[in-house]
Design a protein around this motif. Sequence first.
Motif, short mmCIF file in Angstrom:
data_model
loop_
_atom_site.label_atom_id
_atom_site.label_comp_id
_atom_site.label_asym_id
_atom_site.label_seq_id
_atom_site.Cartn_x
_atom_site.Cartn_y
_atom_site.Cartn_z
N SER A 50 0.83 -1.21 0.00
CA SER A 50 0.00 0.00 0.00
C SER A 50 0.86 1.25 0.00
O SER A 50 0.49 2.26 -0.62
CB SER A 50 -0.92 0.02 1.23
OG SER A 50 -1.82 -1.05 1.16
N ASP A 168 -5.88 -1.30 -4.79
CA ASP A 168 -5.21 -1.79 -3.59
C ASP A 168 -6.18 -2.66 -2.79
O ASP A 168 -6.96 -2.16 -1.99
CB ASP A 168 -4.71 -0.62 -2.73
CG ASP A 168 -3.83 -1.11 -1.58
OD1 ASP A 168 -3.63 -2.34 -1.44
OD2 ASP A 168 -3.36 -0.26 -0.80
N GLU A 169 -6.13 -3.93 -3.02
CA GLU A 169 -7.05 -4.90 -2.40
C GLU A 169 -8.49 -4.43 -2.54
O GLU A 169 -9.29 -4.56 -1.62
CB GLU A 169 -6.66 -5.13 -0.94
CG GLU A 169 -5.25 -5.70 -0.83
CD GLU A 169 -4.92 -6.21 0.57
OE1 GLU A 169 -5.79 -6.87 1.17
OE2 GLU A 169 -3.79 -5.96 1.03
MG MG Z 1 -2.02 -2.79 2.17
#
Ligand code: MG
Length: 272
Positions: A50, A168-169
């Motif tokens: 991240s 991001d996810e």
């Molecule tokens: Mg992350």
Amino acid sequence: MVADKTIIEVDNLTFRYDLRKKKQILSAISFSVKQGEWIAVVGDNGSGKSTLARLLVGLLEPENGTITIDGIQLNEETKWDIRKKIGLVFQNPENQFIGTTVQDDVAFGLENNNTPYNEMKQIVEEALQLVEMDMYWDQDPSRLSGGQKQRVAIAGILAFKPNVIILDEAFVMLDPKSRNQLLSTLKQLREKRNITIISVTHDMNEAAIADRILVMDDGTIIQDSTPEAVFKTNQQLAAPFPEQLRRKLAESGSNVPQTYMTEDEMVRWLCK
Ligand SMILES: [Mg+2]
Ligand SMILES: Nc1ncnc2c1ncn2[C@@H]1O[C@H](COP(=O)(O)OP(=O)(O)O)[C@@H](O)[C@H]1O
């Protein structure tokens, strides 16, 4: 279709949140991405995925090293222009809405950009069509399902006609059906618009559809290769389902091919 144009160039990137601490969160990361590539970024929690995503869109500033997006080096001055080229979708869709209608929400970034009203209206409609959310234009975004919210978040980025979308996810909160629908929308987007996709994920079946996988570990990239090479050599990562099946079949004496197989290859082999 992957063109030959380099869209992201990361050179020797180093980052710390707390400059008083010696430990680097990212240390000397380098990689490049071509326009139209699909890159999966995998790695344990805390490995820096991240942080890398935030650096790429200019939400954080590197301590050392450079990030170049579409030929422009990212810095304080260029970051506003660069954010039109590269957008980030987060895990939790709840945190990315500002507007009271879906349409307002997608238009938000464009308003800041002084786009004339009529033009804006058309861009918003087009972006919502691309993610198949145009019929929801006047709805309250907070009442949409998780998958629909992520679609609207993606439309907000598409409105800028970006070169790159980073997720991001972004699928974590979604049920498997919405996840698959969103993945196929992204595949189509890549075909239609040649958009580059960087997907941070823990789902190895999803990582397996990428052109390349970057494996992160403790702030460095320990592997940057095709899914085939990564799953063959990296025993830490759970292999995607067809590969697990292939290994099981091999163990039980079947004459399944000895090399990594994608889902399509496995299906072809099973059906022959
Ligand atoms: Mg992350
Ligand atoms: N805002 C922050 N302030 C200080 N440390 C942070 C912050 N965000 C993340 N970290 C630390 O940076 C490291 C990498 O985190 P992160 O990039 O979120 O990893 P990942 O996304 O791979 O789980 C972790 O050790 C984490 O604790």
